[in-house]
Design an enzyme around this catalytic site. Sequence first.
Site, PDB file in Angstrom:
ATOM      1  N   ASP A   1      75.371 -28.413  -9.840  1.00 48.32           N
ATOM      2  CA  ASP A   1      75.056 -27.301 -10.733  1.00 48.32           C
ATOM      3  C   ASP A   1      74.030 -26.388 -10.056  1.00 48.32           C
ATOM      4  O   ASP A   1      73.077 -26.879  -9.448  1.00 48.32           O
ATOM      5  CB  ASP A   1      74.504 -27.844 -12.054  1.00 48.32           C
TER       6      ASP A   1
ATOM      7  N   ASN B   1      79.854 -30.217 -23.353  1.00 48.33           N
ATOM      8  CA  ASN B   1      79.557 -29.237 -24.395  1.00 48.33           C
ATOM      9  C   ASN B   1      80.868 -28.627 -24.874  1.00 48.33           C
ATOM     10  O   ASN B   1      81.800 -28.450 -24.089  1.00 48.33           O
ATOM     11  CB  ASN B   1      78.638 -28.139 -23.850  1.00 48.33           C
TER      12      ASN B   1
ATOM     13  N   GLN C   1      78.260 -24.613 -24.683  1.00 49.28           N
ATOM     14  CA  GLN C   1      79.206 -24.370 -23.594  1.00 49.28           C
ATOM     15  C   GLN C   1      79.118 -22.917 -23.147  1.00 49.28           C
ATOM     16  O   GLN C   1      79.297 -22.004 -23.945  1.00 49.28           O
ATOM     17  CB  GLN C   1      80.632 -24.699 -24.037  1.00 49.28           C
ATOM     18  N   SER C   2      78.827 -22.716 -21.861  1.00 48.37           N
ATOM     19  CA  SER C   2      78.659 -21.356 -21.351  1.00 48.37           C
ATOM     20  C   SER C   2      79.846 -20.870 -20.525  1.00 48.37           C
ATOM     21  O   SER C   2      79.984 -19.675 -20.297  1.00 48.37           O
ATOM     22  CB  SER C   2      77.374 -21.259 -20.518  1.00 48.37           C
ATOM     23  N   VAL C   3      80.701 -21.778 -20.069  1.00 47.89           N
ATOM     24  CA  VAL C   3      81.889 -21.405 -19.301  1.00 47.89           C
ATOM     25  C   VAL C   3      83.103 -21.991 -20.018  1.00 47.89           C
ATOM     26  O   VAL C   3      83.144 -23.197 -20.264  1.00 47.89           O
ATOM     27  CB  VAL C   3      81.822 -21.951 -17.853  1.00 47.89           C
TER      28      VAL C   3
ATOM     29  N   HIS D   1      84.179 -29.023 -18.716  1.00 52.37           N
ATOM     30  CA  HIS D   1      83.427 -29.615 -17.616  1.00 52.37           C
ATOM     31  C   HIS D   1      82.537 -30.728 -18.133  1.00 52.37           C
ATOM     32  O   HIS D   1      82.027 -30.679 -19.242  1.00 52.37           O
ATOM     33  CB  HIS D   1      82.607 -28.570 -16.842  1.00 52.37           C
TER      34      HIS D   1
ATOM     35  N   HIS E   1      79.148 -32.780 -17.394  1.00 48.64           N
ATOM     36  CA  HIS E   1      77.869 -32.774 -16.685  1.00 48.64           C
ATOM     37  C   HIS E   1      77.482 -34.214 -16.378  1.00 48.64           C
ATOM     38  O   HIS E   1      77.491 -35.056 -17.279  1.00 48.64           O
ATOM     39  CB  HIS E   1      76.756 -32.176 -17.556  1.00 48.64           C
TER      40      HIS E   1
END
Length: 114
Positions: free
Chosen positions: A31, A87, A94-96, A100, A102
């Site tokens: 990240d 997320n 969740q930003s994208v 995914h 983590h």
Amino acid sequence: MPTETIFSKIINREIPADIVYEDDLSLAFRDVNPQAPVHILVIPKQPIPMVADAVAADQSLLGHLLLVAAQIAKAEGLAKGFRLVINNGEDGGQSVPHLHVHILGGRSMQWPPG
């Protein structure tokens, strides 16, 4: 056609990433804004926007992502423990919009997480 994301650009090698693992189904990279001493993202190459969008046909892929995450955690020396986070959606952090996982480790984790 799925929306292009920063993760699809990493998969396609259009932007650089510190890749730590790759196979036919997944890609893992460090990240760029780590929240722990070890912070790696594991993504499916087949884009799924979020875990809530997964369907029964994705079951094997979802399991694969978790097994890859455990393998990477072991390779990173996280024998004392690690946290996996997925997320989902804006309120879930969740930003994208590309599923995914983590992998967070290298320090003691707190509870509750957020």
